[in-house]
Design an enzyme around this catalytic site. Structure first.
Site, PDB file in Angstrom:
ATOM      1  N   CYS A  96       0.815  -1.221   0.000  1.00 52.31           N
ATOM      2  CA  CYS A  96       0.000   0.000   0.000  1.00 52.31           C
ATOM      3  C   CYS A  96       0.851   1.275   0.000  1.00 52.31           C
ATOM      4  O   CYS A  96       1.452   1.574  -1.029  1.00 52.31           O
ATOM      5  CB  CYS A  96      -0.971  -0.052   1.175  1.00 52.31           C
ATOM      6  SG  CYS A  96      -2.372   1.031   0.957  1.00 52.31           S
ATOM      7  N   HIS A 155      -3.525  -5.734   2.414  1.00 51.02           N
ATOM      8  CA  HIS A 155      -3.157  -5.876   3.829  1.00 51.02           C
ATOM      9  C   HIS A 155      -3.776  -7.177   4.312  1.00 51.02           C
ATOM     10  O   HIS A 155      -4.130  -8.034   3.528  1.00 51.02           O
ATOM     11  CB  HIS A 155      -3.752  -4.715   4.628  1.00 51.02           C
ATOM     12  CG  HIS A 155      -3.201  -3.386   4.289  1.00 51.02           C
ATOM     13  ND1 HIS A 155      -2.013  -2.919   4.794  1.00 51.02           N
ATOM     14  CD2 HIS A 155      -3.691  -2.394   3.511  1.00 51.02           C
ATOM     15  CE1 HIS A 155      -1.803  -1.696   4.346  1.00 51.02           C
ATOM     16  NE2 HIS A 155      -2.803  -1.351   3.563  1.00 51.02           N
TER      17      HIS A 155
HETATM   18  N1  GLN Z   1      -2.162   6.662   2.403  1.00 52.56           N
HETATM   19  C1  GLN Z   1      -2.329   5.751   1.392  1.00 52.56           C
HETATM   20  C2  GLN Z   1      -3.741   5.663   0.808  1.00 52.56           C
HETATM   21  O1  GLN Z   1      -4.739   5.862   1.492  1.00 52.56           O
HETATM   22  C3  GLN Z   1      -1.881   4.403   1.880  1.00 52.56           C
HETATM   23  C4  GLN Z   1      -2.778   3.769   2.878  1.00 52.56           C
HETATM   24  C5  GLN Z   1      -2.313   2.415   3.292  1.00 52.56           C
HETATM   25  O2  GLN Z   1      -1.102   2.129   3.356  1.00 52.56           O
HETATM   26  N2  GLN Z   1      -3.278   1.587   3.647  1.00 52.56           N
HETATM   27  O3  GLN Z   1      -3.860   5.414  -0.366  1.00 52.56           O
END
Ligand code: GLN
Length: 239
Positions: free
Chosen positions: A94, A189
């Site tokens: 992510c 995730h």
């Molecule tokens: N800030 C990034 C987004 O919302 C990554 C979020 C994350 O790592 N879950 O796209």
């Protein structure tokens, strides 16, 4: 015996939705094969040598943490790129995936410079792409996970596969993640590796091959496969 060295970048900042579970899965599946694992938590990068690293791991983070981590990773940008080009296996999740690209544009238009290791970019919106996801992958079979991101990522590289249920890289492509040499970037995730032993073994096998460590298959993945089947059946029956 030679150990596999895993470099875990910024574990105090980039660890959303159980991303640390990826380190646990890598360690367990290595140890079940009699392979030792050393995990180095990398909190500061100045002077860090990547030549000892066999697997690189970066988890996900909020926009704020992502900005702090990017600054730190800039210090080893060239070494990181060289390691990826050399085929060092890497998993980036992510926020960790997003900042390998050229830029990350926040919903209010603020541009965070990425490490520019690969030629892609991400634009974020306030409505988030959230939920469980199923992917059909030529390399890994069916992949399951959980995504929660505002970022939409665009590129022409190979991906982890085709999204059957969920979102993936953006609202339109129906593709998830990136696969470049032995680098895997993904929005998944959950964490991804305990749910998808094929990906865990891909990273471990690549690391073992580079180090001339014998890598043998594990005899029984029934528990992992049954768990994945439960998720897939539940998600695809809702469609
Ligand atoms: N800030 C990034 C987004 O919302 C990554 C979020 C994350 O790592 N879950 O796209």
């Amino acid at each position: 015996m030679t150990a596999i060295n895993i470099y875990h970048f910024m574990p105090d900042k980039l660890n959303l939705y159980g991303d640390i579970g990826n380190i646990i899965a890598l360690s367990k599946r290595a140890k079940w094969r009699g392979i030792d694992v050393d995990v180095t938590d990398v909190k500061e990068t100045a002077g860090l040598k990547l030549s000892d690293a066999d697997i690189l791991f970066i988890g996900g983070g909020s926009d704020r943490e992502q900005a702090i981590a990017t600054k730190e990773l800039f210090k080893i940008k060239d070494e990181f790129k060289a390691a990826i080009e050399d085929g060092v296996p890497a998993l980036t999740i992510c926020g960790g995936y997003q900042f390998l690209g050229e830029k990350y544009v926040t919903p209010d238009g603020h541009e965070l410079k990425g490490l520019n290791i690969l030629d892609f970019y991400t634009e974020s919106k306030t409505d988030r792409l959230t939920g469980n996801i199923v992917i059909e992958s030529e390399t890994f079979g069916q992949i399951v996970g959980f995504e929660n991101h505002g970022g939409r990522t665009y590129h022409d590289y190979d991906t982890l596969g085709h999204v059957v249920s969920g979102f993936g890289n953006n609202d339109t492509d129906k593709k998830e993640g990136i696969h470049y040499k032995n680098l895997l970037g993904t929005y998944l995730h959950g964490p991804i590796l305990p749910k998808n032993h094929e990906i865990t073994d891909y990273l471990l096998k690549a690391a073992c091959e580079r180090k001339n460590i014998e890598f043998r298959p594990l005899n029984d993945n029934t528990i992992e496969e049954n768990a994945k089947k439960v998720i897939i059946d539940r998600l695809l029956s809702d469609k």
